[in-house]
Design a protein around this motif. Sequence first.
Motif, PDB file in Angstrom:
ATOM      1  N   MET A   1       0.817  -1.194   0.000  1.00  0.00           N
ATOM      2  CA  MET A   1       0.000   0.000   0.000  1.00  0.00           C
ATOM      3  C   MET A   1       0.861   1.259   0.000  1.00  0.00           C
ATOM      4  N   THR A   2       1.956   1.258   0.754  1.00  0.00           N
ATOM      5  CA  THR A   2       2.809   2.446   0.779  1.00  0.00           C
ATOM      6  C   THR A   2       3.415   2.733  -0.579  1.00  0.00           C
ATOM      7  N   ASP A   3       3.710   1.686  -1.364  1.00  0.00           N
ATOM      8  CA  ASP A   3       4.241   1.917  -2.708  1.00  0.00           C
ATOM      9  C   ASP A   3       3.234   2.678  -3.560  1.00  0.00           C
ATOM     10  N   LEU A   4       1.964   2.308  -3.445  1.00  0.00           N
ATOM     11  CA  LEU A   4       0.914   2.974  -4.202  1.00  0.00           C
ATOM     12  C   LEU A   4       0.755   4.419  -3.747  1.00  0.00           C
ATOM     13  N   ILE A   5       0.804   4.650  -2.441  1.00  0.00           N
ATOM     14  CA  ILE A   5       0.704   6.013  -1.908  1.00  0.00           C
ATOM     15  C   ILE A   5       1.890   6.838  -2.380  1.00  0.00           C
ATOM     16  N   ASN A   6       3.085   6.255  -2.332  1.00  0.00           N
ATOM     17  CA  ASN A   6       4.278   6.956  -2.782  1.00  0.00           C
ATOM     18  C   ASN A   6       4.189   7.277  -4.273  1.00  0.00           C
ATOM     19  N   GLU A   7       3.730   6.312  -5.064  1.00  0.00           N
ATOM     20  CA  GLU A   7       3.614   6.542  -6.504  1.00  0.00           C
ATOM     21  C   GLU A   7       2.576   7.625  -6.795  1.00  0.00           C
ATOM     22  N   THR A   8       1.469   7.597  -6.078  1.00  0.00           N
ATOM     23  CA  THR A   8       0.446   8.626  -6.247  1.00  0.00           C
ATOM     24  C   THR A   8       1.017  10.001  -5.913  1.00  0.00           C
ATOM     25  N   SER A   9       1.784  10.067  -4.857  1.00  0.00           N
ATOM     26  CA  SER A   9       2.425  11.325  -4.464  1.00  0.00           C
ATOM     27  C   SER A   9       3.410  11.791  -5.539  1.00  0.00           C
ATOM     28  N   LEU A  10       4.204  10.864  -6.061  1.00  0.00           N
ATOM     29  CA  LEU A  10       5.145  11.223  -7.125  1.00  0.00           C
ATOM     30  C   LEU A  10       4.413  11.749  -8.356  1.00  0.00           C
ATOM     31  N   ILE A  11       3.308  11.116  -8.701  1.00  0.00           N
ATOM     32  CA  ILE A  11       2.527  11.556  -9.856  1.00  0.00           C
ATOM     33  C   ILE A  11       1.990  12.970  -9.633  1.00  0.00           C
ATOM     34  N   LYS A  12       1.438  13.217  -8.452  1.00  0.00           N
ATOM     35  CA  LYS A  12       0.909  14.552  -8.148  1.00  0.00           C
ATOM     36  C   LYS A  12       1.994  15.613  -8.230  1.00  0.00           C
ATOM     37  N   HIS A  13       3.169  15.296  -7.688  1.00  0.00           N
ATOM     38  CA  HIS A  13       4.275  16.253  -7.741  1.00  0.00           C
ATOM     39  C   HIS A  13       4.773  16.456  -9.174  1.00  0.00           C
ATOM     40  N   ALA A  14       4.812  15.369  -9.932  1.00  0.00           N
ATOM     41  CA  ALA A  14       5.243  15.474 -11.330  1.00  0.00           C
ATOM     42  C   ALA A  14       4.271  16.332 -12.134  1.00  0.00           C
ATOM     43  N   ILE A  15       2.976  16.152 -11.892  1.00  0.00           N
ATOM     44  CA  ILE A  15       1.970  16.963 -12.581  1.00  0.00           C
ATOM     45  C   ILE A  15       2.171  18.435 -12.264  1.00  0.00           C
ATOM     46  N   ALA A  16       2.594  18.714 -11.027  1.00  0.00           N
ATOM     47  CA  ALA A  16       2.845  20.093 -10.601  1.00  0.00           C
ATOM     48  C   ALA A  16       4.152  20.638 -11.181  1.00  0.00           C
ATOM     49  N   GLY A  17       4.892  19.794 -11.924  1.00  0.00           N
ATOM     50  CA  GLY A  17       6.108  20.261 -12.587  1.00  0.00           C
ATOM     51  C   GLY A  17       7.410  19.813 -11.944  1.00  0.00           C
ATOM     52  N   ASP A  18       7.347  18.945 -10.951  1.00  0.00           N
ATOM     53  CA  ASP A  18       8.552  18.478 -10.271  1.00  0.00           C
ATOM     54  C   ASP A  18       9.239  17.397 -11.103  1.00  0.00           C
ATOM     55  N   ALA A  19      10.316  17.788 -11.771  1.00  0.00           N
ATOM     56  CA  ALA A  19      11.044  16.865 -12.643  1.00  0.00           C
ATOM     57  C   ALA A  19      11.680  15.721 -11.850  1.00  0.00           C
ATOM     58  N   ASN A  20      12.067  15.973 -10.606  1.00  0.00           N
ATOM     59  CA  ASN A  20      12.675  14.911  -9.793  1.00  0.00           C
ATOM     60  C   ASN A  20      11.666  13.799  -9.493  1.00  0.00           C
ATOM     61  N   SER A  21      10.425  14.169  -9.259  1.00  0.00           N
ATOM     62  CA  SER A  21       9.385  13.163  -9.028  1.00  0.00           C
ATOM     63  C   SER A  21       9.162  12.339 -10.287  1.00  0.00           C
ATOM     64  N   PHE A  22       9.142  13.011 -11.433  1.00  0.00           N
ATOM     65  CA  PHE A  22       8.982  12.277 -12.686  1.00  0.00           C
ATOM     66  C   PHE A  22      10.172  11.350 -12.913  1.00  0.00           C
ATOM     67  N   ALA A  23      11.368  11.809 -12.569  1.00  0.00           N
ATOM     68  CA  ALA A  23      12.565  10.970 -12.711  1.00  0.00           C
ATOM     69  C   ALA A  23      12.451   9.705 -11.853  1.00  0.00           C
ATOM     70  N   GLU A  24      11.886   9.832 -10.668  1.00  0.00           N
ATOM     71  CA  GLU A  24      11.672   8.660  -9.819  1.00  0.00           C
ATOM     72  C   GLU A  24      10.690   7.685 -10.469  1.00  0.00           C
ATOM     73  N   LEU A  25       9.652   8.220 -11.084  1.00  0.00           N
ATOM     74  CA  LEU A  25       8.688   7.366 -11.788  1.00  0.00           C
ATOM     75  C   LEU A  25       9.357   6.643 -12.952  1.00  0.00           C
TER      76      LEU A  25
END
Length: 68
Positions: A1-25
């Motif tokens: 479950m934490t992986d899904l929460i983390n991925e959801t968080s990364l997606i939200k940050h990436a949508i907001a323009g955070d390139a580092n979050s997208f890099a993690e994805l």
Amino acid sequence: MTDLINETSLIKHAIAGDANSFAELVKTHQVFLYNLALRAVSHPQEAQDLTQETFIRGWKGLKNFRGE
């Protein structure tokens, strides 16, 4: 479950323009996507190109992502 929460968080940050979050994805999914492309085209360089193009399109299309 934490992986899904983390991925959801990364997606939200990436949508907001955070390139580092997208890099993690990208780091999380690049091997799977490459292997999928390689099965489709059977040529390593072409599979790498397809994988890269997919992530580029993903980055450019994030503003339209609805999460469905």
